[in-house]
Motif scaffolding. Structure first.
Motif, PDB file in Angstrom:
ATOM      1  N   GLY A  24       2.593  22.309  36.046  1.00 25.10           N
ATOM      2  CA  GLY A  24       2.650  23.178  34.871  1.00 25.10           C
ATOM      3  C   GLY A  24       3.567  22.628  33.809  1.00 25.10           C
ATOM      4  N   SER A  25       3.519  21.328  33.577  1.00 26.85           N
ATOM      5  CA  SER A  25       4.412  20.699  32.624  1.00 26.85           C
ATOM      6  C   SER A  25       4.222  21.267  31.228  1.00 26.85           C
ATOM      7  CB  SER A  25       4.162  19.190  32.590  1.00 26.85           C
ATOM      8  OG  SER A  25       4.921  18.587  31.580  1.00 26.85           O
ATOM      9  N   SER A  26       5.295  21.823  30.702  1.00 25.88           N
ATOM     10  CA  SER A  26       5.256  22.344  29.337  1.00 25.88           C
ATOM     11  C   SER A  26       6.649  22.806  28.944  1.00 25.88           C
ATOM     12  CB  SER A  26       4.293  23.522  29.211  1.00 25.88           C
ATOM     13  OG  SER A  26       4.794  24.633  29.924  1.00 25.88           O
ATOM     14  N   GLY A  27       6.854  22.879  27.672  1.00 23.09           N
ATOM     15  CA  GLY A  27       8.078  23.473  27.162  1.00 23.09           C
ATOM     16  C   GLY A  27       7.887  24.976  27.033  1.00 23.09           C
ATOM     17  N   SER A  28       8.886  25.622  26.504  1.00 23.35           N
ATOM     18  CA  SER A  28       8.784  27.070  26.342  1.00 23.35           C
ATOM     19  C   SER A  28       7.983  27.442  25.104  1.00 23.35           C
ATOM     20  CB  SER A  28      10.178  27.681  26.232  1.00 23.35           C
ATOM     21  OG  SER A  28      10.770  27.300  25.000  1.00 23.35           O
ATOM     22  N   ASN A  29       7.839  26.494  24.174  1.00 21.26           N
ATOM     23  CA  ASN A  29       7.175  26.718  22.894  1.00 21.26           C
ATOM     24  C   ASN A  29       7.893  27.748  22.030  1.00 21.26           C
ATOM     25  OD1 ASN A  29       5.224  24.783  23.328  1.00 21.26           O
ATOM     26  ND2 ASN A  29       3.853  26.230  24.338  1.00 21.26           N
ATOM     27  N   LEU A  30       9.157  27.999  22.333  1.00 25.93           N
ATOM     28  CA  LEU A  30       9.956  28.896  21.502  1.00 25.93           C
ATOM     29  C   LEU A  30      10.673  28.075  20.441  1.00 25.93           C
ATOM     30  CD1 LEU A  30      11.538  31.130  24.294  1.00 25.93           C
ATOM     31  CD2 LEU A  30       9.530  31.629  22.877  1.00 25.93           C
ATOM     32  N   GLY A  31      10.567  28.496  19.201  1.00 31.57           N
ATOM     33  CA  GLY A  31      11.218  27.794  18.105  1.00 31.57           C
ATOM     34  C   GLY A  31      12.720  28.030  18.106  1.00 31.57           C
ATOM     35  N   PRO A  32      13.471  27.209  17.374  1.00 37.33           N
ATOM     36  CA  PRO A  32      14.934  27.304  17.400  1.00 37.33           C
ATOM     37  C   PRO A  32      15.491  28.621  16.871  1.00 37.33           C
ATOM     38  CG  PRO A  32      14.218  25.729  15.733  1.00 37.33           C
ATOM     39  CD  PRO A  32      13.004  26.137  16.501  1.00 37.33           C
ATOM     40  N   THR A  33      14.719  29.358  16.113  1.00 39.56           N
ATOM     41  CA  THR A  33      15.207  30.646  15.608  1.00 39.56           C
ATOM     42  C   THR A  33      14.634  31.835  16.376  1.00 39.56           C
ATOM     43  OG1 THR A  33      13.453  30.736  13.954  1.00 39.56           O
ATOM     44  CG2 THR A  33      15.553  29.736  13.272  1.00 39.56           C
ATOM     45  N   ALA A  35      11.157  18.919  26.537  1.00 38.04           N
ATOM     46  CA  ALA A  35       9.821  19.248  26.032  1.00 38.04           C
ATOM     47  C   ALA A  35       8.805  19.387  27.159  1.00 38.04           C
ATOM     48  CB  ALA A  35       9.359  18.190  25.041  1.00 38.04           C
ATOM     49  N   SER A  36       8.946  18.581  28.208  1.00 33.55           N
ATOM     50  CA  SER A  36       8.000  18.663  29.323  1.00 33.55           C
ATOM     51  C   SER A  36       8.414  19.716  30.339  1.00 33.55           C
ATOM     52  CB  SER A  36       7.902  17.318  30.037  1.00 33.55           C
ATOM     53  OG  SER A  36       9.112  17.031  30.736  1.00 33.55           O
ATOM     54  N   GLY A  37       9.687  20.071  30.339  1.00 35.71           N
ATOM     55  CA  GLY A  37      10.203  20.991  31.337  1.00 35.71           C
ATOM     56  C   GLY A  37      10.462  20.321  32.674  1.00 35.71           C
ATOM     57  N   LEU A  38      10.315  18.986  32.734  1.00 39.04           N
ATOM     58  CA  LEU A  38      10.423  18.259  33.995  1.00 39.04           C
ATOM     59  C   LEU A  38      11.409  17.098  33.944  1.00 39.04           C
ATOM     60  CD1 LEU A  38       6.611  18.049  34.825  1.00 39.04           C
ATOM     61  CD2 LEU A  38       8.291  19.571  35.858  1.00 39.04           C
ATOM     62  N   ASP A  39      12.304  17.089  32.998  1.00 37.53           N
ATOM     63  CA  ASP A  39      13.202  15.957  32.826  1.00 37.53           C
ATOM     64  C   ASP A  39      14.095  15.781  34.053  1.00 37.53           C
ATOM     65  OD1 ASP A  39      14.788  13.922  31.882  1.00 37.53           O
ATOM     66  OD2 ASP A  39      15.213  14.867  29.968  1.00 37.53           O
ATOM     67  N   PRO A  40      14.047  14.598  34.694  1.00 38.75           N
ATOM     68  CA  PRO A  40      14.868  14.368  35.885  1.00 38.75           C
ATOM     69  C   PRO A  40      16.286  13.909  35.558  1.00 38.75           C
ATOM     70  CG  PRO A  40      13.481  12.469  35.510  1.00 38.75           C
ATOM     71  CD  PRO A  40      13.129  13.486  34.436  1.00 38.75           C
ATOM     72  N   HIS A  41      16.565  13.704  34.291  1.00 36.79           N
ATOM     73  CA  HIS A  41      17.852  13.144  33.879  1.00 36.79           C
ATOM     74  C   HIS A  41      18.706  14.148  33.108  1.00 36.79           C
ATOM     75  CE1 HIS A  41      15.144   9.625  34.191  1.00 36.79           C
ATOM     76  NE2 HIS A  41      16.193   9.097  34.765  1.00 36.79           N
ATOM     77  N   ILE A  42      20.007  13.906  33.171  1.00 37.21           N
ATOM     78  CA  ILE A  42      20.955  14.565  32.280  1.00 37.21           C
ATOM     79  C   ILE A  42      21.774  13.468  31.629  1.00 37.21           C
ATOM     80  CG2 ILE A  42      21.077  16.765  33.507  1.00 37.21           C
ATOM     81  CD1 ILE A  42      23.652  15.775  34.885  1.00 37.21           C
TER      82      ILE A  42
END
Length: 189
Positions: A82-91, A126-133
């Motif tokens: 289910g790779s996806s971001g939240s699609n919520l804008g910054p405001t 953006a993908s919701g799956l980033d393995p890094h910090i």
């Protein structure tokens, strides 16, 4: 019109075989020969057991572990299907409220930290799956992990230092820390 149908269908079938079968098979074969680890999914093993991939984030919530970026995938965090971001804008008020809640949770878990919370500990990729910090996000967590494990912070910081990955080819991107690799190293002692 009939005279155009046969060549069109023939061309369609020929291109379908070439671009849909032969080309992908050739690319996959070359990838397996030249880059076998990556072509197999960049899997990380702990002994004989596959525990994850270098490319897909995993959730860690225990105080003894470094935490990953938040995940916006559904129906559960770090859902590779289910790779996806939240699609919520910054405001968007929902995003603002979620980030505020995450900041409060990170601050509560790190009472000795007085600096700003690293952005990648409170925002999803953006993908919701980033393995890094980022290295700063890893260093921010050193005191908490050291305390939970009963180890000197200098030892945990040294481990983080070992797992900082440089930008690709030295110029593309930023330095990062793969959270799964770091946490596996923590468990090895």
């Amino acid at each position: 019109m009939k005279s155009l149908i046969r060549p069109a269908v023939t061309l369609f079938l020929l291109l379908s075989v070439v671009t849909g079968l032969l080309y992908p098979a050739a690319v996959a074969g070359v990838a397996k020969l030249l880059f076998p680890h990556q072509a197999a999914g960049s899997l990380i093993k702990h002994g004989d057991e596959v525990v994850g991939s270098e490319l897909i984030g995993q959730s860690f919530s225990g105080m003894r572990y470094f935490w990953s970026r938040p995940s916006a995938t559904t129906p559960m965090p770090d859902n590779a299907t289910g790779s996806s971001g939240s699609n919520l804008g910054p405001t968007n008020p929902a995003l603002v409220d979620a980030v505020k809640a995450r900041v409060e949770a990170v601050r509560a878990a790190h009472p000795d930290q007085t600096g700003p919370v690293p952005i990648d500990l409170v925002t999803a990729s953006a993908s919701g799956l980033d393995p890094h910090i980022s290295p700063s996000a890893a260093y921010y967590q050193v005191e908490r992990v050291a305390k939970a494990r009963g180890l000197p912070p200098a030892r945990i910081k040294q481990l983080v230092d070992q797992y900082v990955e440089s930008p690709s080819w030295g110029i593309f991107g930023d330095s990062t820390v793969n959270v799964l690799k770091l946490n596996l190293a923590l468990d090895k002692g």
